[in-house]
Structures are given as C-alpha cells and as structure tokens.
Enzyme design. Sequence first.
Site, PDB file in Angstrom:
ATOM      1  N   SER A 185      -6.897   5.719  -2.795  1.00  0.00           N
ATOM      2  CA  SER A 185      -7.486   6.575  -1.964  1.00  0.00           C
ATOM      3  C   SER A 185      -9.114   6.889  -1.926  1.00  0.00           C
ATOM      4  O   SER A 185      -9.502   7.362  -0.692  1.00  0.00           O
ATOM      5  CB  SER A 185      -7.077   7.963  -2.270  1.00  0.00           C
ATOM      6  OG  SER A 185      -7.164   8.401  -3.531  1.00  0.00           O
ATOM      7  N   HIS A 213      -0.917   5.992   0.696  1.00  0.00           N
ATOM      8  CA  HIS A 213      -2.018   5.695   1.538  1.00  0.00           C
ATOM      9  C   HIS A 213      -1.643   4.292   2.080  1.00  0.00           C
ATOM     10  O   HIS A 213      -2.298   3.634   3.092  1.00  0.00           O
ATOM     11  CB  HIS A 213      -3.267   5.471   0.992  1.00  0.00           C
ATOM     12  CG  HIS A 213      -3.764   6.646   0.719  1.00  0.00           C
ATOM     13  ND1 HIS A 213      -4.727   7.549   1.538  1.00  0.00           N
ATOM     14  CD2 HIS A 213      -3.885   7.425  -0.616  1.00  0.00           C
ATOM     15  CE1 HIS A 213      -4.892   8.601   0.695  1.00  0.00           C
ATOM     16  NE2 HIS A 213      -4.540   8.595  -0.365  1.00  0.00           N
ATOM     17  N   LYS A 244       0.378  11.864   4.988  1.00  0.00           N
ATOM     18  CA  LYS A 244      -0.762  11.102   5.732  1.00  0.00           C
ATOM     19  C   LYS A 244      -0.129  10.356   6.781  1.00  0.00           C
ATOM     20  O   LYS A 244      -0.236  10.788   8.096  1.00  0.00           O
ATOM     21  CB  LYS A 244      -1.083  10.183   4.469  1.00  0.00           C
ATOM     22  CG  LYS A 244      -1.542  10.969   3.299  1.00  0.00           C
ATOM     23  CD  LYS A 244      -2.311  10.350   2.319  1.00  0.00           C
ATOM     24  CE  LYS A 244      -2.356  10.967   0.929  1.00  0.00           C
ATOM     25  NZ  LYS A 244      -2.913  12.373   1.003  1.00  0.00           N
TER      26      LYS A 244
HETATM   27  C1  LIG Z   1      -2.518   8.315  -3.988  1.00  0.00           C
HETATM   28  C2  LIG Z   1      -2.053  10.006  -3.635  1.00  0.00           C
HETATM   29  N1  LIG Z   1      -0.791  10.416  -4.280  1.00  0.00           N
HETATM   30  C3  LIG Z   1      -0.396  11.535  -3.965  1.00  0.00           C
HETATM   31  C4  LIG Z   1      -1.047  12.423  -3.244  1.00  0.00           C
HETATM   32  C5  LIG Z   1      -0.543  13.728  -3.069  1.00  0.00           C
HETATM   33  O1  LIG Z   1      -0.083  13.890  -1.682  1.00  0.00           O
HETATM   34  P1  LIG Z   1       0.085  15.383  -1.018  1.00  0.00           P
HETATM   35  O2  LIG Z   1      -1.020  15.456  -0.139  1.00  0.00           O
HETATM   36  O3  LIG Z   1       1.446  15.272  -0.293  1.00  0.00           O
HETATM   37  O4  LIG Z   1       0.534  16.338  -2.053  1.00  0.00           O
HETATM   38  C6  LIG Z   1      -2.380  11.915  -2.679  1.00  0.00           C
HETATM   39  C7  LIG Z   1      -3.035  12.890  -1.711  1.00  0.00           C
HETATM   40  O5  LIG Z   1      -4.140  12.716  -1.713  1.00  0.00           O
HETATM   41  C8  LIG Z   1      -2.712  10.801  -3.014  1.00  0.00           C
HETATM   42  O6  LIG Z   1      -4.046  10.256  -2.536  1.00  0.00           O
END
Ligand SMILES: Cc1ncc(COP(=O)(O)O)c(C=O)c1O
Length: 403
Positions: A185, A213, A244
């Site tokens: 990310s 992502h 996302k």
């Molecule tokens: C790699 C990754 N996993 C999980 C999440 C968590 O997702 P959520 O926004 O649905 O809680 C994010 C959020 O930025 C993320 O970047």
Amino acid sequence: MSILDKFRQLAAARDALIGDGRPPFGAVIEKILSPTEGIMYGRRTILLGTNNYLGLTFDPTCIEMAQAALRDEGTGTTGSRMANGTFSAHADLEHELADFFGRRGTIVFSTGYLANLGMLSAVAGPDDVVLVDADCHASIYDGCRLGSAEVLRFRHNDAGDLEKRLRRLGDRSHRALIVVEGIYSMLGDRAPLADLAAVKERYGAYLLVDEAHSLGVLGQHGRGCAEEAGVETAVDFVVGTFSKSLGTIGGFCASDHPELDLVRYACRPYMFTASPSPSVIASARGALAALRARPELRQRLWDNARALYGRLEALGFELGGAVSPIIAVLMPSADAAIAAWRRLLDGGVYVNLVLPQATPNARPLLRCSVSAAHTPEQIAAVGDAFGAIALPAPHRIGSVIAL
Ligand SMILES: Cc1ncc(COP(=O)(O)O)c(C=O)c1O
C-alpha cells in the site's frame, strides 16, 4: 502522572503538523463532487489520495442497488451474523465472491481490517507460526497480536529470506502460515508471488495473500496478484477489502479449505461485531459485477498510472516502485514532504502524506493513488502541479523539491 499524560507528546506533534491550519492527517474534504474531485479549503481539488481504483463510488447502478436495499431492508443489521442472524444478501455476496475467485467458500467481514484480524487470529493457533512480510499492513500485524501463534518477520519481498526461516522451522514448517500482500500500500510494489508460492510448496506451508490493493487491479480478470502470477492454486486464503476498488466498505476471505466455514465459529472479529449494512452489501455486489463485466475500467486505470508515473519520472522525482496505481514519490525529509504536500494542495491536488514510521525504510513520501475515473486532463494537471514543485535538474542539490 495520569493515564492521559502520554497524549501531551502526541498533541505537540499534531500541533506542529497543523501549521497553516491544513492538517495533512485527517484533511477535510468539504464537498465531494465526483470520484476524482472535491472542495478542499474552499478550492476545487483533484483527489489523488483515495483508493478508488476503478472509480466506482458514483457508479449509478451501485447507487441504485444501495438505495433499493436501504429502502427495502433498512439502514442497518444492528448485530452480528452469528448472534443476531444473517441477511440473505450477505450470503449471496459470499457466493458471488466464491464464484469470482473460483473458490469453495468465502466469509464476508465488516471491514478489510477485521478480515485480517479475524483470519490471522483464528487460523494460526498457539503451536503455529506466522511468517509475515516486513512491509505488511497494520491489520496483519494486529491480527498476529490478537492471535497466539509465534510471529516471524521476513525481509520484504525476499523469497530467499522466507525460505531460510522455513528451513530453520524443520517439521514446524507444516504449521506455518505465510502472509503477504499483492500490491503493497505504501510503495505500490508487488509481491514476487511465483517465487514465494514455490517456497511455500517446497516446505508444505500455508499462504495467505491480502489482495486489498490488487483486487480489480491485477490479473486478466481482476482477481489480483495471484492471478497475474498464475499461482492461484498455491494460495490457501485470499483476503481482500471492499473499501478500495469496490468503492464501499467491508472485507472478505475466500478459500478452498472446507474448514473456512468453521472459522466463523472461532473468530472474534466475525462474531463480536455488527455485520455490514444492507446498502453496503448491495453496492459491493454491484461493484463486483462491474469489476467482472467492465475490464475497460482496469485498462483505463493502468493507462492513467503509466501516464502519471512517466510524467513524474521525467520530472526527476524519485519514485518508490515500478508502475502501479499507487505511485510513491520519495521525499528527502519530513519537512520537505510536508511543504510539498501543502504546495500541491495550493495547486489543487490532494495526495497522501506518509511519514515514518508508517513508511518502509523510514523514507517520508507522497502517496499518489490513481483512479480509472481520472481524466487525461486531470492526470496532466497533476503532472503540472508536481512540475511546479520540482527544481530544474541543474539546480538540484540532493533533492528535486523546491521549498
Ligand atoms: C493491505 C491492506 N489490508 C487491509 C486493509 C484494511 O482495509 P479496510 O479499509 O477495509 O479496513 C488495508 C487498508 O488500507 C490495506 O492497505
């Protein structure tokens, strides 16, 4: 000393950042105009700090589906699926996700954060080992903390380092869960999944890939990094989020293991929180259908990513990874990053400021995230705004940023 004293230090750090009254963390978008534009500090601003990869937040079908669910099923479920009952739309979405990934089953969670928290804490027990890529998201580390397994970090994207650690585990490698992300990310770089999957197979371990992502972004059908790398059968658990590319909120895990359904009975972040609202489930279903039916969205996303990456590279900025919808512009210092963030905002462009410790290798960065909904004119305007903060090459002294 009171339990609240520790916040004094935080208050000082926050006040230093607020500066001219535009805090980079928690910046307010006064009005949302479209997936790619909003009003910030009274000015029309291009949004380049979202994760709206397919630009589906204003998709008319998703909005209609959400409105219908709101009207027909109400504003919320008011409880957890285990304790208070499940709406059939939650189960329908689970079937649709399982079908999309070609998996036996799927569990829908209330957020992607909870999906990682739930899967890691439930699957890896006291005698097990979790091997986590060093750059993994906080939700993965928090999932490890909630669980009781031994946790080992391996060097980011380093299959050799992973193998070394698995070898040291001996027979315990059969009780090891490897956890990586598809696209990371912060820098937008991808996991070398073919290499990681080969190591996993050699040592009889399990593999969880968080495609947060990369869902809708990578692979011929948008199934993510594992699809692109051709190693989907080596992935035991696919985790992802609706927040996302699907433009709403929620998370999931898909798997072929029949035990997945039993995770519901052993997973506190599934059992002890309310299930997603009907309108959220409905728009996630609409967005998943759009992701499947409209590959041109993915094509437009990549056209935009390539265009912006090329422009920033030509301007001389140091970029974090290869071309991807996440483009990390590395900054020489936190002060330079904050100043550049403000000047971009002055120029009508909102990006994410990321400071250590949230950054890999402790490098401050400006995180740009591109959407399929950005127009070529918006991408050009973003390039111009970055051009205005870049020094011409002969005047650079270790940095391309003019302060
Ligand atoms: C790699 C990754 N996993 C999980 C999440 C968590 O997702 P959520 O926004 O649905 O809680 C994010 C959020 O930025 C993320 O970047």
